[in-house]
Design a protein around this motif. Structure first.
Motif, mmCIF file in Angstrom:
data_model
loop_
_atom_site.group_PDB
_atom_site.id
_atom_site.type_symbol
_atom_site.label_atom_id
_atom_site.label_comp_id
_atom_site.label_asym_id
_atom_site.label_seq_id
_atom_site.Cartn_x
_atom_site.Cartn_y
_atom_site.Cartn_z
ATOM 1 N N ALA A 28 44.559 0.122 -6.491
ATOM 2 C CA ALA A 28 44.553 -1.164 -7.178
ATOM 3 C C ALA A 28 44.750 -0.929 -8.668
ATOM 4 O O ALA A 28 44.128 -0.032 -9.238
ATOM 5 C CB ALA A 28 43.240 -1.906 -6.939
ATOM 6 N N TYR A 29 45.602 -1.714 -9.294
ATOM 7 C CA TYR A 29 45.867 -1.505 -10.721
ATOM 8 C C TYR A 29 44.654 -1.828 -11.581
ATOM 9 O O TYR A 29 44.314 -1.102 -12.504
ATOM 10 C CB TYR A 29 47.050 -2.364 -11.165
ATOM 11 N N SER A 30 43.992 -2.930 -11.260
ATOM 12 C CA SER A 30 42.839 -3.371 -12.051
ATOM 13 C C SER A 30 41.631 -3.544 -11.144
ATOM 14 O O SER A 30 41.747 -4.104 -10.052
ATOM 15 C CB SER A 30 43.146 -4.703 -12.733
ATOM 16 N N MET A 31 40.486 -3.096 -11.620
ATOM 17 C CA MET A 31 39.256 -3.252 -10.855
ATOM 18 C C MET A 31 38.138 -3.657 -11.790
ATOM 19 O O MET A 31 38.170 -3.359 -12.987
ATOM 20 C CB MET A 31 38.897 -1.955 -10.120
ATOM 21 N N GLY A 32 37.150 -4.342 -11.241
ATOM 22 C CA GLY A 32 36.056 -4.802 -12.074
ATOM 23 C C GLY A 32 34.740 -4.834 -11.333
ATOM 24 O O GLY A 32 34.699 -4.825 -10.109
ATOM 25 N N TRP A 33 33.673 -4.848 -12.125
ATOM 26 C CA TRP A 33 32.322 -5.016 -11.599
ATOM 27 C C TRP A 33 31.800 -6.387 -12.028
ATOM 28 O O TRP A 33 31.930 -6.779 -13.196
ATOM 29 C CB TRP A 33 31.391 -3.941 -12.142
ATOM 30 N N PHE A 34 31.201 -7.059 -11.076
ATOM 31 C CA PHE A 34 30.594 -8.360 -11.320
ATOM 32 C C PHE A 34 29.163 -8.324 -10.788
ATOM 33 O O PHE A 34 28.818 -7.455 -9.987
ATOM 34 C CB PHE A 34 31.386 -9.463 -10.615
ATOM 35 N N ALA A 94 39.051 -6.205 -7.007
ATOM 36 C CA ALA A 94 40.316 -5.533 -7.278
ATOM 37 C C ALA A 94 41.448 -6.526 -7.431
ATOM 38 O O ALA A 94 41.466 -7.583 -6.789
ATOM 39 C CB ALA A 94 40.641 -4.549 -6.147
ATOM 40 N N ALA A 95 42.399 -6.161 -8.289
ATOM 41 C CA ALA A 95 43.633 -6.930 -8.474
ATOM 42 C C ALA A 95 44.788 -5.940 -8.531
ATOM 43 O O ALA A 95 44.602 -4.799 -8.948
ATOM 44 C CB ALA A 95 43.561 -7.761 -9.748
ATOM 45 N N PHE A 96 45.984 -6.409 -8.165
ATOM 46 C CA PHE A 96 47.118 -5.496 -8.054
ATOM 47 C C PHE A 96 48.171 -5.746 -9.119
ATOM 48 O O PHE A 96 49.369 -5.594 -8.881
ATOM 49 C CB PHE A 96 47.707 -5.587 -6.639
ATOM 50 N N ARG A 97 47.696 -6.104 -10.311
ATOM 51 C CA ARG A 97 48.607 -6.310 -11.436
ATOM 52 C C ARG A 97 47.826 -6.080 -12.715
ATOM 53 O O ARG A 97 46.592 -6.145 -12.729
ATOM 54 C CB ARG A 97 49.144 -7.740 -11.408
ATOM 55 N N PRO A 98 48.529 -5.820 -13.826
ATOM 56 C CA PRO A 98 47.834 -5.723 -15.122
ATOM 57 C C PRO A 98 47.213 -7.064 -15.490
ATOM 58 O O PRO A 98 47.789 -8.112 -15.191
ATOM 59 C CB PRO A 98 48.954 -5.342 -16.089
ATOM 60 N N LEU A 99 46.082 -7.019 -16.127
ATOM 61 C CA LEU A 99 45.384 -8.238 -16.512
ATOM 62 C C LEU A 99 45.255 -8.321 -18.023
ATOM 63 O O LEU A 99 45.011 -7.317 -18.690
ATOM 64 C CB LEU A 99 43.991 -8.263 -15.882
ATOM 65 N N ASN A 103 41.288 -12.235 -19.179
ATOM 66 C CA ASN A 103 41.145 -12.489 -17.740
ATOM 67 C C ASN A 103 40.374 -11.410 -16.992
ATOM 68 O O ASN A 103 40.013 -11.612 -15.825
ATOM 69 C CB ASN A 103 42.516 -12.642 -17.096
ATOM 70 N N ARG A 104 40.108 -10.304 -17.623
ATOM 71 C CA ARG A 104 39.577 -9.159 -16.893
ATOM 72 C C ARG A 104 38.173 -9.374 -16.356
ATOM 73 O O ARG A 104 37.782 -8.717 -15.394
ATOM 74 C CB ARG A 104 39.590 -7.909 -17.785
#
Length: 123
Positions: A28-34, A94-99, A103-104
């Motif tokens: 995944a290009y972009s990943m984050g914790w929430f 996860a997201a599959f594009r640059p953010l 928006n991150r």
């Protein structure tokens, strides 16, 4: 179908440390914790993309560190100097594009989510 599996949650005392991990079934290009505490909305904590760019919520800056191991398809969250207000269920996304920077840390930006891992910080 993208699977995200979090691990590493648990109980820690105020000031303690934990390391959360999230392993994805695919790159995944972009990943984050929430995180989401009882009775509260889910909020962004930290995000990282495959170039190493990171974004943090003000509440965790200087205490938490996010990193992404592209080879292992794993996202980490190192939690230091933990506070009782860090208590929540922590989710990986996860997201599959640059953010874009703005928006991150937005919940609506991400389409794939893990099941969560509980973190409890006691005083």
């Amino acid at each position: 179908q993208v699977l995200l599996v979090e691990s590493g949650g648990g109980s820690v005392q105020t000031g303690g440390s934990l390391r959360l991990s999230c392993t994805a079934s695919t790159y995944a290009y972009s990943m984050g914790w929430f995180r989401q505490a009882p009775g509260k909305e889910r909020e962004g904590v930290a995000a990282c993309d495959s170039t190493g760019r990171t974004t943090y919520a003000d509440s965790v800056k200087g205490r938490f560190t996010v990193s992404q191991d592209n080879g292992k398809k794993t996202l980490y969250l190192h939690m230091n100097s933990s506070k009782p207000e860090d208590t929540a269920m922590y989710y990986c996304a996860a997201a599959f594009r640059p953010l874009s920077v703005e928006n991150r840390l937005l919940v609506a930006t991400y389409h794939y989510w893990g099941q969560g891992t509980q973190v409890t910080v006691s005083s």
